[in-house]
Write a protein that holds these residues in place. Sequence first.
Motif, PDB file in Angstrom:
ATOM      1  N   LEU A  45       0.731  -1.022  -0.096  1.00 63.22           N
ATOM      2  CA  LEU A  45       0.192  -0.045  -0.194  1.00 63.22           C
ATOM      3  C   LEU A  45       0.686   1.133   0.158  1.00 63.22           C
ATOM      4  O   LEU A  45       0.450   2.309  -0.465  1.00 63.22           O
ATOM      5  CB  LEU A  45      -0.960   0.078   1.270  1.00 63.22           C
ATOM      6  N   TYR A  46       1.908   1.349   0.764  1.00 57.00           N
ATOM      7  CA  TYR A  46       3.025   2.374   0.545  1.00 57.00           C
ATOM      8  C   TYR A  46       3.565   2.447  -0.708  1.00 57.00           C
ATOM      9  O   TYR A  46       3.711   3.839  -1.131  1.00 57.00           O
ATOM     10  CB  TYR A  46       4.166   2.192   1.602  1.00 57.00           C
ATOM     11  N   LEU A  47       3.800   1.463  -1.465  1.00 54.19           N
ATOM     12  CA  LEU A  47       4.235   1.590  -2.760  1.00 54.19           C
ATOM     13  C   LEU A  47       3.382   2.282  -3.763  1.00 54.19           C
ATOM     14  O   LEU A  47       3.541   3.099  -4.726  1.00 54.19           O
ATOM     15  CB  LEU A  47       4.711   0.262  -3.310  1.00 54.19           C
ATOM     16  N   LEU A  48       1.812   1.731  -3.671  1.00 52.79           N
ATOM     17  CA  LEU A  48       0.830   2.166  -4.328  1.00 52.79           C
ATOM     18  C   LEU A  48       0.681   3.751  -4.133  1.00 52.79           C
ATOM     19  O   LEU A  48       0.367   4.472  -4.842  1.00 52.79           O
ATOM     20  CB  LEU A  48      -0.408   1.407  -4.308  1.00 52.79           C
ATOM     21  N   SER A 141      -5.662   5.222 -12.473  1.00 49.13           N
ATOM     22  CA  SER A 141      -7.142   4.381 -12.547  1.00 49.13           C
ATOM     23  C   SER A 141      -6.852   3.152 -11.979  1.00 49.13           C
ATOM     24  O   SER A 141      -7.664   2.697 -11.124  1.00 49.13           O
ATOM     25  CB  SER A 141      -7.417   4.355 -13.727  1.00 49.13           C
ATOM     26  N   LEU A 142      -5.688   2.552 -12.257  1.00 47.13           N
ATOM     27  CA  LEU A 142      -5.388   1.051 -11.643  1.00 47.13           C
ATOM     28  C   LEU A 142      -5.397   1.203 -10.010  1.00 47.13           C
ATOM     29  O   LEU A 142      -5.729   0.199  -9.547  1.00 47.13           O
ATOM     30  CB  LEU A 142      -4.213   0.502 -12.420  1.00 47.13           C
ATOM     31  N   ILE A 143      -4.548   2.136  -9.860  1.00 44.17           N
ATOM     32  CA  ILE A 143      -4.471   2.141  -8.360  1.00 44.17           C
ATOM     33  C   ILE A 143      -5.685   2.487  -7.556  1.00 44.17           C
ATOM     34  O   ILE A 143      -5.916   1.817  -6.573  1.00 44.17           O
ATOM     35  CB  ILE A 143      -3.165   3.260  -7.757  1.00 44.17           C
ATOM     36  N   SER A 144      -6.502   3.199  -7.913  1.00 48.52           N
ATOM     37  CA  SER A 144      -7.562   3.513  -7.323  1.00 48.52           C
ATOM     38  C   SER A 144      -8.731   2.252  -7.268  1.00 48.52           C
ATOM     39  O   SER A 144      -9.610   2.113  -6.308  1.00 48.52           O
ATOM     40  CB  SER A 144      -8.391   4.598  -7.988  1.00 48.52           C
ATOM     41  N   GLY A 145      -8.295   1.210  -8.196  1.00 48.38           N
ATOM     42  CA  GLY A 145      -9.020   0.046  -8.161  1.00 48.38           C
ATOM     43  C   GLY A 145      -8.385  -1.052  -7.127  1.00 48.38           C
ATOM     44  O   GLY A 145      -9.119  -1.708  -6.350  1.00 48.38           O
ATOM     45  N   ILE A 146      -7.197  -1.261  -7.178  1.00 45.93           N
ATOM     46  CA  ILE A 146      -6.426  -2.174  -6.448  1.00 45.93           C
ATOM     47  C   ILE A 146      -6.417  -1.994  -5.100  1.00 45.93           C
ATOM     48  O   ILE A 146      -5.852  -2.808  -4.403  1.00 45.93           O
ATOM     49  CB  ILE A 146      -5.246  -2.707  -7.249  1.00 45.93           C
ATOM     50  N   ALA A 147      -5.783  -0.694  -4.773  1.00 46.73           N
ATOM     51  CA  ALA A 147      -5.660  -0.387  -3.510  1.00 46.73           C
ATOM     52  C   ALA A 147      -6.578  -0.713  -2.462  1.00 46.73           C
ATOM     53  O   ALA A 147      -6.309  -1.437  -1.280  1.00 46.73           O
ATOM     54  CB  ALA A 147      -5.293   1.223  -3.199  1.00 46.73           C
ATOM     55  N   PRO A 148      -7.837  -0.265  -2.591  1.00 46.57           N
ATOM     56  CA  PRO A 148      -8.857  -1.006  -1.655  1.00 46.57           C
ATOM     57  C   PRO A 148      -8.768  -2.792  -1.756  1.00 46.57           C
ATOM     58  O   PRO A 148      -9.011  -3.081  -0.548  1.00 46.57           O
ATOM     59  CB  PRO A 148     -10.244  -0.456  -2.097  1.00 46.57           C
ATOM     60  N   MET A 149      -8.662  -3.169  -2.865  1.00 50.57           N
ATOM     61  CA  MET A 149      -8.750  -4.709  -2.627  1.00 50.57           C
ATOM     62  C   MET A 149      -7.472  -5.392  -2.006  1.00 50.57           C
ATOM     63  O   MET A 149      -7.644  -6.043  -1.086  1.00 50.57           O
ATOM     64  CB  MET A 149      -8.277  -5.063  -4.100  1.00 50.57           C
ATOM     65  N   PHE A 150      -6.125  -4.590  -1.865  1.00 49.57           N
ATOM     66  CA  PHE A 150      -5.266  -4.910  -1.061  1.00 49.57           C
ATOM     67  C   PHE A 150      -5.791  -4.763   0.358  1.00 49.57           C
ATOM     68  O   PHE A 150      -5.241  -5.660   1.363  1.00 49.57           O
ATOM     69  CB  PHE A 150      -3.813  -4.080  -1.496  1.00 49.57           C
ATOM     70  N   GLY A 151      -6.222  -3.548   0.686  1.00 52.42           N
ATOM     71  CA  GLY A 151      -6.705  -3.534   1.911  1.00 52.42           C
ATOM     72  C   GLY A 151      -7.645  -4.424   2.646  1.00 52.42           C
ATOM     73  O   GLY A 151      -7.576  -4.927   3.744  1.00 52.42           O
ATOM     74  N   SER A 190      -6.682   2.029   5.287  1.00 57.41           N
ATOM     75  CA  SER A 190      -5.588   2.607   4.279  1.00 57.41           C
ATOM     76  C   SER A 190      -5.880   2.288   2.867  1.00 57.41           C
ATOM     77  O   SER A 190      -5.368   3.502   1.946  1.00 57.41           O
ATOM     78  CB  SER A 190      -4.252   2.168   4.653  1.00 57.41           C
ATOM     79  N   GLY A 191      -6.303   1.212   2.551  1.00 54.97           N
ATOM     80  CA  GLY A 191      -6.468   0.817   1.184  1.00 54.97           C
ATOM     81  C   GLY A 191      -7.385   1.824   0.671  1.00 54.97           C
ATOM     82  O   GLY A 191      -7.508   2.267  -0.506  1.00 54.97           O
ATOM     83  N   LEU A 192      -8.480   2.222   1.236  1.00 53.40           N
ATOM     84  CA  LEU A 192      -9.730   2.898   0.880  1.00 53.40           C
ATOM     85  C   LEU A 192      -9.132   4.472   0.530  1.00 53.40           C
ATOM     86  O   LEU A 192      -9.524   5.312  -0.327  1.00 53.40           O
ATOM     87  CB  LEU A 192     -10.788   2.871   1.973  1.00 53.40           C
ATOM     88  N   ILE A 193      -8.313   5.042   1.407  1.00 55.82           N
ATOM     89  CA  ILE A 193      -7.865   6.323   1.446  1.00 55.82           C
ATOM     90  C   ILE A 193      -7.015   6.496   0.205  1.00 55.82           C
ATOM     91  O   ILE A 193      -7.066   7.296  -0.594  1.00 55.82           O
ATOM     92  CB  ILE A 193      -7.236   6.645   2.774  1.00 55.82           C
ATOM     93  N   ILE A 194      -5.910   5.605  -0.021  1.00 57.89           N
ATOM     94  CA  ILE A 194      -5.086   5.476  -1.041  1.00 57.89           C
ATOM     95  C   ILE A 194      -5.819   5.596  -2.215  1.00 57.89           C
ATOM     96  O   ILE A 194      -5.596   6.297  -3.109  1.00 57.89           O
ATOM     97  CB  ILE A 194      -4.007   4.224  -0.985  1.00 57.89           C
ATOM     98  N   GLY A 195      -6.893   4.540  -2.422  1.00 59.78           N
ATOM     99  CA  GLY A 195      -7.570   4.340  -3.614  1.00 59.78           C
ATOM    100  C   GLY A 195      -8.537   5.690  -4.064  1.00 59.78           C
ATOM    101  O   GLY A 195      -8.583   6.254  -5.099  1.00 59.78           O
TER     102      GLY A 195
END
Length: 232
Positions: A45-48, A141-151, A190-195
């Motif tokens: 998540l930090y990398l994203l 666009s990819l980060i906004s989709g996969i960051a919540p999934m990682f979370g 964290s994933g939702l915020i990054i997304g």
Amino acid sequence: MGFFLLQVPDTSKLVNAAAAAAQQAPQKINLWSLLDKGGWIMYPLYLLLAAAIFVFFERLIAISKASRIDANFMSIIRDNIMSGNISAARNLAKNTDNPVARIIDKGIQRIGKPIDSIEKSMENVGKLEMYKMERNLSILSLISGIAPMFGFLGTIVGMIQLFYEINSTGNFELSVIAGGIYVKMITSGSGLIIGLIAYVAHNFLTAQVDKTANKMEAASAEFLDVLQEPTR
């Protein structure tokens, strides 16, 4: 004459009550220590987040540079073409570094050919310029989709570990369960915020690209009108 005895409270009981209240008061949690409890899933998540910030500022600088267009640019091009000084118009367009100038330069190179051919050539250059501006926006666009999934993945893995420990130790105390759950929810938050950050950044940059595209279309239409004026 009566005497009134004043009863002095037991200070030791008051001190013990205050100490107990202090122990029961919720402790403030440092943000970094809280994030550290998220576990190994926080590192992707930090990398994203770092990738989203880098792409945003890199594209913002590039798009801002592309959108800088001199207000007198088209007026000078128009005056040179109307006076028959095509070489001066070409030199101005060639030495100006922005998408509008490159589109106009392509149109000037095609002067003398049918209007449809000139317009088609300018459209092709415009598509290439749009691609240059939109490059890497898909990463946001990819980060906004996969960051919540990682979370969510981190939360699910953490919950599995929590219930496995409860089943192994037999410790069903509410404080243990609640403490484990709030720690595992850190990755989801964290994933939702990054997304959300990546989503807002993507839409903001897309709006800036659209504004520049409108300037390109307006300049192209004005240039084509200039070419047809002498024949009217």
